[in-house]
Design a protein around this motif. Structure first.
Motif, PDB file in Angstrom:
ATOM      1  N   ILE A 292       0.838  -1.202   0.000  1.00  0.00           N
ATOM      2  CA  ILE A 292       0.000   0.000   0.000  1.00  0.00           C
ATOM      3  C   ILE A 292       0.869   1.246   0.000  1.00  0.00           C
ATOM      4  CG2 ILE A 292      -1.700   1.309   1.343  1.00  0.00           C
ATOM      5  CD1 ILE A 292      -2.756  -1.372   2.387  1.00  0.00           C
ATOM      6  N   TRP A 293       1.938   1.230   0.834  1.00  0.00           N
ATOM      7  CA  TRP A 293       2.833   2.383   0.903  1.00  0.00           C
ATOM      8  C   TRP A 293       3.486   2.656  -0.444  1.00  0.00           C
ATOM      9  CZ3 TRP A 293       8.285   2.846   0.571  1.00  0.00           C
ATOM     10  CH2 TRP A 293       8.797   4.072   1.020  1.00  0.00           C
ATOM     11  N   LEU A 294       3.895   1.618  -1.128  1.00  0.00           N
ATOM     12  CA  LEU A 294       4.520   1.806  -2.449  1.00  0.00           C
ATOM     13  C   LEU A 294       3.508   2.307  -3.468  1.00  0.00           C
ATOM     14  CD1 LEU A 294       6.915  -1.283  -2.701  1.00  0.00           C
ATOM     15  CD2 LEU A 294       7.568   1.122  -2.682  1.00  0.00           C
ATOM     16  N   ARG A 295       2.254   1.907  -3.338  1.00  0.00           N
ATOM     17  CA  ARG A 295       1.227   2.447  -4.223  1.00  0.00           C
ATOM     18  C   ARG A 295       1.109   3.959  -4.048  1.00  0.00           C
ATOM     19  NH1 ARG A 295      -2.540  -1.256  -6.347  1.00  0.00           N
ATOM     20  NH2 ARG A 295      -1.337  -3.108  -6.923  1.00  0.00           N
ATOM     21  N   PHE A 296       1.170   4.425  -2.792  1.00  0.00           N
ATOM     22  CA  PHE A 296       1.142   5.866  -2.542  1.00  0.00           C
ATOM     23  C   PHE A 296       2.393   6.556  -3.095  1.00  0.00           C
ATOM     24  CE2 PHE A 296      -1.853   4.822   1.030  1.00  0.00           C
ATOM     25  CZ  PHE A 296      -2.913   5.590   0.584  1.00  0.00           C
TER      26      PHE A 296
ATOM     27  N   ARG B 199      15.636   4.978   1.541  1.00  0.00           N
ATOM     28  CA  ARG B 199      15.850   5.985   2.571  1.00  0.00           C
ATOM     29  C   ARG B 199      14.542   6.330   3.261  1.00  0.00           C
ATOM     30  NH1 ARG B 199      15.380  11.310   3.404  1.00  0.00           N
ATOM     31  NH2 ARG B 199      14.397  11.633   1.370  1.00  0.00           N
ATOM     32  N   ARG B 200      13.492   6.569   2.479  1.00  0.00           N
ATOM     33  CA  ARG B 200      12.200   6.916   3.051  1.00  0.00           C
ATOM     34  C   ARG B 200      11.623   5.747   3.849  1.00  0.00           C
ATOM     35  NH1 ARG B 200       9.434  11.325   0.374  1.00  0.00           N
ATOM     36  NH2 ARG B 200      10.834  12.364  -1.093  1.00  0.00           N
ATOM     37  N   PHE B 201      11.753   4.548   3.293  1.00  0.00           N
ATOM     38  CA  PHE B 201      11.181   3.356   3.941  1.00  0.00           C
ATOM     39  C   PHE B 201      11.835   3.107   5.301  1.00  0.00           C
ATOM     40  CE2 PHE B 201      11.256  -1.216   4.795  1.00  0.00           C
ATOM     41  CZ  PHE B 201       9.917  -1.556   4.667  1.00  0.00           C
TER      42      PHE B 201
ATOM     43  N   GLY C 105      11.430   4.841  12.772  1.00  0.00           N
ATOM     44  CA  GLY C 105      10.505   5.514  13.671  1.00  0.00           C
ATOM     45  C   GLY C 105       9.535   4.535  14.310  1.00  0.00           C
ATOM     46  N   GLY C 106       9.077   3.552  13.518  1.00  0.00           N
ATOM     47  CA  GLY C 106       8.196   2.516  14.061  1.00  0.00           C
ATOM     48  C   GLY C 106       8.899   1.673  15.108  1.00  0.00           C
TER      49      GLY C 106
ATOM     50  N   GLY D 259      16.183  -6.989   9.079  1.00  0.00           N
ATOM     51  CA  GLY D 259      16.181  -8.070   8.101  1.00  0.00           C
ATOM     52  C   GLY D 259      14.822  -8.284   7.473  1.00  0.00           C
ATOM     53  N   LEU D 260      13.785  -8.287   8.313  1.00  0.00           N
ATOM     54  CA  LEU D 260      12.430  -8.476   7.810  1.00  0.00           C
ATOM     55  C   LEU D 260      12.015  -7.312   6.920  1.00  0.00           C
ATOM     56  CD1 LEU D 260       9.911 -10.286   7.983  1.00  0.00           C
ATOM     57  CD2 LEU D 260       9.183  -8.950   9.952  1.00  0.00           C
ATOM     58  N   GLY D 261      12.314  -6.093   7.369  1.00  0.00           N
ATOM     59  CA  GLY D 261      11.971  -4.924   6.562  1.00  0.00           C
ATOM     60  C   GLY D 261      12.677  -4.934   5.220  1.00  0.00           C
ATOM     61  N   SER D 262      13.957  -5.308   5.203  1.00  0.00           N
ATOM     62  CA  SER D 262      14.711  -5.356   3.946  1.00  0.00           C
ATOM     63  C   SER D 262      14.107  -6.379   2.988  1.00  0.00           C
ATOM     64  CB  SER D 262      16.175  -5.701   4.227  1.00  0.00           C
ATOM     65  OG  SER D 262      16.775  -4.735   5.068  1.00  0.00           O
ATOM     66  N   GLY D 263      13.763  -7.550   3.539  1.00  0.00           N
ATOM     67  CA  GLY D 263      13.170  -8.585   2.693  1.00  0.00           C
ATOM     68  C   GLY D 263      11.825  -8.157   2.127  1.00  0.00           C
ATOM     69  N   ILE D 264      10.994  -7.550   2.972  1.00  0.00           N
ATOM     70  CA  ILE D 264       9.677  -7.105   2.516  1.00  0.00           C
ATOM     71  C   ILE D 264       9.811  -6.006   1.468  1.00  0.00           C
ATOM     72  CG2 ILE D 264       7.616  -5.831   3.265  1.00  0.00           C
ATOM     73  CD1 ILE D 264       7.735  -7.418   5.870  1.00  0.00           C
ATOM     74  N   LEU D 265      10.710  -5.034   1.722  1.00  0.00           N
ATOM     75  CA  LEU D 265      10.888  -3.939   0.762  1.00  0.00           C
ATOM     76  C   LEU D 265      11.394  -4.464  -0.574  1.00  0.00           C
ATOM     77  CD1 LEU D 265      10.883  -0.928   0.107  1.00  0.00           C
ATOM     78  CD2 LEU D 265      13.208  -0.795   1.006  1.00  0.00           C
TER      79      LEU D 265
END
Length: 347
Positions: free
Chosen positions: A256-260, A284-286, A292-293, A327-333
């Protein structure tokens, strides 16, 4: 949505909330696993829950274990043999551990391993209750038991009081010198399926006239369902499912974030940005939002640990949660950006 006078895109807020939730989930899982493991160790007084008692009789050679243990090490890589030492005042136990052990929380020093538990040098690991009886000399700790001075290689215990605080563990050979070879033992393999094989080898390796009395379940193999429904597996599976559910929700939120972010990506494309520059800007943005999360989740966990006595936040949990989150964030992104990028190229 506005915050502090600034308009925050909905996609950013959803992504930040998602990473805050998954970070808090990770902290709670790590704290729950540590508390559950500590409680299990205390209830079983360091046994795994899959152990079997046996005894040796009529052994005329007190040195037979010197031949048996090396043979067992050649055949198996994960077992522990304990010798309960009779004592009216203390919980005393000798230990010879090969491979993984039910390692208690250590306040100082180290726990026994294959070299320190199978040694000719008297050594002990003490519960924190006996810390005051330790003497220090030359940078080492010593404890006297039955007129023998043992080197203290570790002090075990935790913030919470438990039976582990009242235990004394000593190396296997020191315990043998106290009890003799003809005594009671406990075999612990950590898994019920390994007890029969290791126990049978112990019985076979002792030569006559020694008798090893151990009751073995011949050919026993637990079913897959029994393994999944065991005490440790149920909790472990539950934690994994919780983490998977948060991960899948974060995966959806990232899409959803990438759609925005499509308009930004198209603007970069029209301005002549190269693909790697676009990818770096998205990363960088992600990761700023993900960071922050993580910070928000950390603050929530700090508040929870302050008001709930059974929940503790330790520095190792912070490092572990941060590593998993990155690691999880990198894989998902990577997965989401690759999928979205291919779609935009096709369009």
């Amino acid at each position: 949505m506005k915050m502090a006078g600034r308009r925050i895109p909905k996609g950013n807020f959803l992504l930040l909330f998602s990473f805050a939730a998954i970070t808090l989930c990770l902290f709670l899982i790590l704290a729950a696993v540590r508390a559950e493991r500590r409680n299990r160790l205390s209830q079983n007084t360091l046994y795994s829950g899959y152990q079997k008692g046996f005894s040796i009789h009529n052994a005329d050679d007190p040195e037979q274990w010197l031949q048996v243990i090396p043979e067992l090490v050649d055949r198996h890589n994960n077992f522990a043999v304990y010798i309960p030492v009779p004592d009216p005042d203390f919980i005393v136990r000798g230990i010879c551990v090969i491979g993984e052990a039910q390692t208690p929380p250590i306040l100082e020093g180290n726990y026994f391993d294959s070299s320190t538990s199978w040694t000719d040098r008297p050594a002990v690991v003490l519960g924190k209750q006996y810390r005051g009886a330790v003497t220090r000399s030359g940078g080492r700790m010593y404890y006297r038991y039955r007129n023998v001075e043992y080197e203290v290689i570790g002090i075990m215990g935790d913030e919470v009081e438990s039976r582990l605080d009242q235990m004394i563990l000593m190396d296997f050979k020191s315990a043998l010198r106290i009890t003799g070879i003809n005594t009671e033992y406990v075999l612990d393999t950590g898994r019920e399926s390994d007890l029969t094989q290791v126990g049978q080898d112990i019985a076979d390796l002792f030569h006559s006239p020694a008798e090893v009395l151990i009751i073995l379940d011949d050919g026993y193999r637990p079913s897959i369902i029994a393994d999944l429904l065991s005490d440790g597996a149920v909790m472990g599976t539950l934690y994994i499912l919780i983490l998977m559910s948060f991960s899948l929700s974060t995966l959806l939120v990232t899409f959803i974030w990438l759609r925005f972010r499509r308009q930004l990506i198209f603007a970069h494309f029209l301005c002549g940005y190269e693909k790697h520059s676009q990818a770096l800007e998205i990363c960088r943005r992600f990761f700023l939002i993900a960071g922050g999360g993580f910070g928000a989740g950390f603050l929530m966990m700090a508040l929870v640990s302050r008001y709930l006595a059974d929940i503790h936040l330790v520095f190792q949990d912070v490092l572990t949660a941060f590593g998993i989150t990155v690691g999880l964030g990198s894989g998902i992104l990577f997965l989401c950006y690759f999928t979205e990028g291919r779609r935009m190229e096709c369009s």
